[in-house]
Each structure stands twice: as C-alpha cells, then as structure tokens.
Design an enzyme around this catalytic site. Structure first.
Site, PDB file in Angstrom:
ATOM      1  N   LYS A 164       0.871  -1.250  -0.078  1.00 35.78           N
ATOM      2  CA  LYS A 164      -0.060  -0.153   0.014  1.00 35.78           C
ATOM      3  C   LYS A 164       0.773   1.436  -0.030  1.00 35.78           C
ATOM      4  CE  LYS A 164      -2.904   0.625   3.795  1.00 35.78           C
ATOM      5  NZ  LYS A 164      -2.895   1.798   4.303  1.00 35.78           N
ATOM      6  N   SER A 165       1.874   1.304   0.962  1.00 29.37           N
ATOM      7  CA  SER A 165       2.803   2.430   1.048  1.00 29.37           C
ATOM      8  C   SER A 165       3.272   2.735  -0.446  1.00 29.37           C
ATOM      9  CB  SER A 165       3.799   2.384   1.957  1.00 29.37           C
ATOM     10  OG  SER A 165       3.295   2.294   3.163  1.00 29.37           O
ATOM     11  N   ARG A 175       2.993   5.902  -3.415  1.00 24.38           N
ATOM     12  CA  ARG A 175       3.965   6.857  -3.568  1.00 24.38           C
ATOM     13  C   ARG A 175       4.326   6.640  -5.055  1.00 24.38           C
ATOM     14  NH1 ARG A 175       4.246   5.604   1.761  1.00 24.38           N
ATOM     15  NH2 ARG A 175       5.531   6.648   3.026  1.00 24.38           N
ATOM     16  N   ARG A 194      -8.256  12.105  12.645  1.00 25.96           N
ATOM     17  CA  ARG A 194      -6.926  11.863  13.063  1.00 25.96           C
ATOM     18  C   ARG A 194      -5.927  13.181  13.277  1.00 25.96           C
ATOM     19  NH1 ARG A 194      -5.093   6.772   9.413  1.00 25.96           N
ATOM     20  NH2 ARG A 194      -3.211   6.911  10.753  1.00 25.96           N
ATOM     21  N   SER A 202       7.547   8.978  12.251  1.00 28.93           N
ATOM     22  CA  SER A 202       6.298   8.757  11.365  1.00 28.93           C
ATOM     23  C   SER A 202       6.949   9.060   9.890  1.00 28.93           C
ATOM     24  CB  SER A 202       5.315   9.983  11.431  1.00 28.93           C
ATOM     25  OG  SER A 202       4.394   9.883  10.379  1.00 28.93           O
ATOM     26  N   GLN A 251       4.977   8.941   7.307  1.00 28.85           N
ATOM     27  CA  GLN A 251       3.845   9.782   6.713  1.00 28.85           C
ATOM     28  C   GLN A 251       4.546  11.221   6.900  1.00 28.85           C
ATOM     29  OE1 GLN A 251       0.085   9.089   7.909  1.00 28.85           O
ATOM     30  NE2 GLN A 251       0.188   7.197   6.892  1.00 28.85           N
ATOM     31  N   ASP A 277       2.241  -1.093  11.833  1.00 29.62           N
ATOM     32  CA  ASP A 277       0.784  -1.543  11.126  1.00 29.62           C
ATOM     33  C   ASP A 277       0.367  -2.980  11.460  1.00 29.62           C
ATOM     34  OD1 ASP A 277       0.516   1.099  10.543  1.00 29.62           O
ATOM     35  OD2 ASP A 277       1.074   0.298   8.431  1.00 29.62           O
ATOM     36  N   LYS A 302      -4.455   5.519  15.048  1.00 32.58           N
ATOM     37  CA  LYS A 302      -4.418   5.044  13.752  1.00 32.58           C
ATOM     38  C   LYS A 302      -5.888   4.910  13.052  1.00 32.58           C
ATOM     39  CE  LYS A 302       0.058   4.166  13.218  1.00 32.58           C
ATOM     40  NZ  LYS A 302       0.779   4.908  12.153  1.00 32.58           N
ATOM     41  N   ARG A 331      -7.431  -3.709   9.792  1.00 35.54           N
ATOM     42  CA  ARG A 331      -6.328  -4.667  10.409  1.00 35.54           C
ATOM     43  C   ARG A 331      -6.895  -5.336  11.501  1.00 35.54           C
ATOM     44  NH1 ARG A 331      -2.355  -3.687   6.737  1.00 35.54           N
ATOM     45  NH2 ARG A 331      -1.858  -1.266   6.455  1.00 35.54           N
TER      46      ARG A 331
HETATM   47  C1  S3P Z   1       2.575   4.731   6.375  1.00 37.09           C
HETATM   48  C2  S3P Z   1       3.427   4.888   7.399  1.00 37.09           C
HETATM   49  C3  S3P Z   1       2.788   4.504   8.891  1.00 37.09           C
HETATM   50  C4  S3P Z   1       1.791   3.539   8.799  1.00 37.09           C
HETATM   51  C5  S3P Z   1       0.774   3.859   7.523  1.00 37.09           C
HETATM   52  C6  S3P Z   1       1.321   4.007   6.424  1.00 37.09           C
HETATM   53  C7  S3P Z   1       3.213   5.222   4.950  1.00 37.09           C
HETATM   54  O1  S3P Z   1       2.219   5.744   9.362  1.00 37.09           O
HETATM   55  O2  S3P Z   1       1.070   3.403   9.747  1.00 37.09           O
HETATM   56  O3  S3P Z   1      -0.046   2.841   7.426  1.00 37.09           O
HETATM   57  O4  S3P Z   1       3.029   4.708   3.994  1.00 37.09           O
HETATM   58  O5  S3P Z   1       4.176   6.250   5.092  1.00 37.09           O
HETATM   59  P1  S3P Z   1       2.843   6.808  10.318  1.00 37.09           P
HETATM   60  O6  S3P Z   1       3.788   7.374   9.428  1.00 37.09           O
HETATM   61  O7  S3P Z   1       1.657   7.809  10.809  1.00 37.09           O
HETATM   62  O8  S3P Z   1       3.275   6.188  11.473  1.00 37.09           O
END
Ligand code: S3P
Length: 439
Positions: A21-22, A26, A122, A167, A169, A315, A342, A388
C-alpha cells in the site's frame, strides 16, 4: 459487513498477497509529478491507493488502469498539476492525506482535502505545523483535523526539521513539499521509519542525501519517469505469518513480499516469540528488497517487545496481539502510543476485542500487556471499521473454541481486496454478510 469465522483449522498453501500500500501510493504521486510515462506493475487495487489515484486524476493527470495491477501514469512534471474543481476526498487513507498535504502546499493553486469519519478524526497538525514553518498556508479544524484547506500560492522555503514522532507519513510529506521549496529541506527522525519515499525518489532520478536518521532533498529538480514493480505488502502478509504460526499443522509460503528492513519488525518480533519463519529467494524489485517467506506453526512464548522494533512493525500490532494471546506467558508492548491514532484507537479496540474473547489484556497509554492463554473463546468483537483489526480477529478464529463474529468489516477493502477468498482458500472459514450483529 460482518465476518463469521469458523473455529479451528490450519493454513496451508503458497500465495501472493496484494501489492504494498505504501509503495502504491507513492508510485502514483511521484509518477504524476515526473516527466514521462511511469509504468507500475503489482499496484494495490484497494480503496486507499485508489483514493490517491483518483485525486491525481482530479488534478488532470492521465492514469491508465489499473488493470490486473498494471498502471500507466502520464506524468505532468513538477508544475503540471491542475486545480481540482472540488475537495479531494481521500476516504479512510491517512497516507493519502498526509503525503498530499505536502505536495499540494507546493502548488500554485488552492485545494482542500477531506475524508471519512475515521480520517477526519486523525491528527493533522503533525504535518501542518512543519509545513507552516516552510511558509505554507494551511487551515485545519479547531481540533487540528481535516478538512485541510491549502492556499497553495505561497513560496516554500526549505527547513531543517526534527520530527517529534517517528512517522514516515510526516517525513514523506515534508520531502514532497521540499521538492517545491527554495533550498534544501532536511528532516531528522527520532527512530528509523519506512524509507519508501527516499528509495523511490532516487528511482525517479531525484537525489536524496541520507546520513543516519537525517534525510535531505533540494527543491527545483526534475523527476524522470521510471518503471516500478510493487512487491507484496508485508502488512497484509502479516495475517498469514501470524495465522500459520498459531494454527497447528500450518505451513505457508508467501511469495514476492517486500522485506525492506524498515518494515520487517513483524518477522523479528515473531521470531523472538519463537516463530518458525524462513526468508528465501531474496532479490530486488524497483529498489526494494523482496523475498519469499516460509512460515510453519510453532509454539510461541510471551515477550517484552523491544521498543526499537515498534516503528518497524507499526501496522502489524493487531496481528501481533493475536499471536501474543496464543503464546505461553505475558507479552508487554510499550512505546507504541501512535497506535491510538491509527484508523482506530488500536490499543483500546484490540484490548476490548481480546477481552470479549476471554483474553486478559490491559491497555496502557503507550501499549498493551497481554496474558497469553493459548487461544480464544468464541464471541463477538467490533472492528471499529478498522481493516487490520477485522483481519486480525478473523485469523484469531484458528485458535478459538467457538465461532468468532467480527462487525464493521467493509474497510478490509481499503488495504486487502480479496482477503476472504484468499484466506478461505488457505484454510480459514470466513462467511461474510451484511447487517447488524445479533448479540
Ligand atoms: C505509512 C506510514 C505509517 C503507517 C501507515 C503507512 C506510510 O504511518 O502506519 O499505514 O505509507 O508512510 P505513520 O507514518 O503515521 O506512522
């Protein structure tokens, strides 16, 4: 949607899980602002990554597909995006919102970002505060949450920012904003987090300077289109790693899984608990390490989870808590307050669900203490719309002595389309229906 899961059974088979997914998010983002056509294979066709894809289409990017995981992104260059004619709705996806906020802060048009009930609760100040330091003008609600309103006409300047929370993100948001800023943007993280953005920027011929926990980009460069092969998502594989570990006579091979060292905390933690996991056929896919993972049932023991592994498995804790409940002895997690913000409050939601299935689990502000009891009673648990948690309690049924019913499961489609069929083909017994639970 409600899952009713038969107790007992074993997991067997050799499978591929959907794409990471990540990395899928991107690929769409960087492909859109690159020059040329980016060809993606293994793209995750789930609601979260599709929310990102639709957002870029709404900003004028031609994206062909997805078709069996293949996507062609016709990049418009760093300055080619067009103003969307309405707020971008990112559904349940925190990654879409946080990364996009950085990218949009650098545009010459205004935009607004919103999402579903969970996403609009969030915390967003973790991205809006540093973006404001770069010169961005962004508004949140009074609670510091979405909708986000971005006045993209400001010039951004590079900053040197030390993140208060580990983080990926936030780091990625600032790297994307940094592509549009004057000078250099540097981010220091308190602990290593997933580095897919850094790797992929390099794949798009954009230099990234990395020294220890500090990463820097210089604004004003050009991204050049590339080909990206998205590996299987280790966060989706996690349910099978745990399921096959806890269910006697299980053996599974999970093929072509991303094993980036910033994501493999699940393997390290399960091994510390006694799991039998082998890593084979290691290779590289688009700058990311991949491998086949073989897992066999093994007796697990409770452990104190090393805090440095927390961001590397962030996660996977819903699944890991299920493993801990099946283990012999106590498992203690600390240093994981992030789990409370989360898709749901995963500490409370998992503690409540475990208690409903006969497990003694004490929530703490930054973790959970679980007394392993070797399995679960049957019963009903609420997933709180968290994908999840729904999948974690589904695999718990492998070690339950009566059926487990999980409610509010539709969001499994945000990250793992086809979970039910894939899991059932391997030996789980999930029956899904729509409606309310009769308690
Ligand atoms: C992610 C970073 C994580 C993760 C999320 C995906 C990403 O979050 O929990 O499911 O793709 O960069 P955080 O950066 O808030 O920890």
């Amino acid at each position: 949607m409600i899952f009713e899961v038969e107790p007992g059974g074993a997991l067997r088979g050799a499978i591929r899980v959907p794409g990471d997914k990540s990395i899928s998010h991107r690929a769409i983002m960087l492909g859109s602002i690159a020059e040329g056509v980016t060809h993606v294979t293994g793209f995750l066709e789930a609601q979260d990554s599709l929310a990102t894809l639709k957002a870029f289409r709404a900003m004028g990017v031609r994206v062909d597909g997805p078709d069996a995981g293949e996507v062609h992104i016709h990049g418009v260059g760093l300055h080619g995006l067009k103003a969307p004619d309405r707020p971008l709705n990112l559904g349940n996806s925190g990654t879409s919102m946080r990364l996009l906020s950085g990218l949009l802060a650098g545009q010459s048009f205004a935009s607004a970002l919103t999402g579903d009930q969970s996403l609009t609760r969030r915390p967003m100040t973790r991205v809006t505060n540093p973006l404001r330091q770069m010169g961005a003008e962004i508004r949140t609600s009074d609670e510091g949450t979405a909708p986000l309103k971005i006045n993209g006409t400001r010039r951004l300047s590079g900053i040197d920012y030390t993140m208060p929370v580990a983080s990926a993100q936030v780091k990625s948001c600032l790297l994307l904003a940094g592509l549009y800023a004057d000078g250099e943007t540097c981010i220091t993280e308190p602990a290593p987090t997933r580095d897919h953005t850094e790797r992929m920027l390099e794949g798009f011929s954009c230099p990234v300077r990395r020294t220890g926990r500090r990463v820097c980009v210089v604004g004003g460069g050009v991204l050049k289109a590339t080909a990206i092969d998205v590996p299987g998502d280790i966060s989706s594989a996690a349910f099978f790693l745990v399921g096959a570990s806890i269910a006697a006579r299980s053996e599974m091979i999970l093929q072509h899984i991303g094993i980036n060292p910033t994501r493999t905390g699940i393997i390290d933690i399960l091994r510390l608990m006694g799991a039998n996991i082998d890593v084979a056929n290691q290779g590289l896919a688009g700058g990311e390490p991949v491998a086949d993972l073989r897992v066999r049932a093994a007796p697990l023991k409770g452990i104190r989870i090393p805090e440095e592994l927390v961001p590397l498995a962030i996660d996977e804790f819903p699944a890991l808590f299920v493993a801990a409940a099946c283990a012999d002895g106590e498992t203690v997690l600390t240093g994981a307050a992030e789990l409370r913000v989360k898709e749901s409050d995963r500490i409370q939601a998992m503690a409540d669900g475990l208690a409903a299935l006969g497990v003694d689990a004490s929530p703490k502000p930054d973790g959970l203490v679980i007394q392993g009891r070797g399995g679960f009673t049957g019963g009903w648990v609420d997933s709180h719309g968290d994908h999840r948690i729904a999948m974690a309690f589904s695999i718990a049924a492998l070690r339950a002595d009566a059926p487990i019913t999980v409610s509010d499961c539709e969001n499994v489609n945000t990250s793992f389309p086809g979970f039910i069929d894939l899991a059932n083909n391997c030996g789980l017994g999930i029956d899904s229906r729509t409606g309310k639970v009769n308690q």
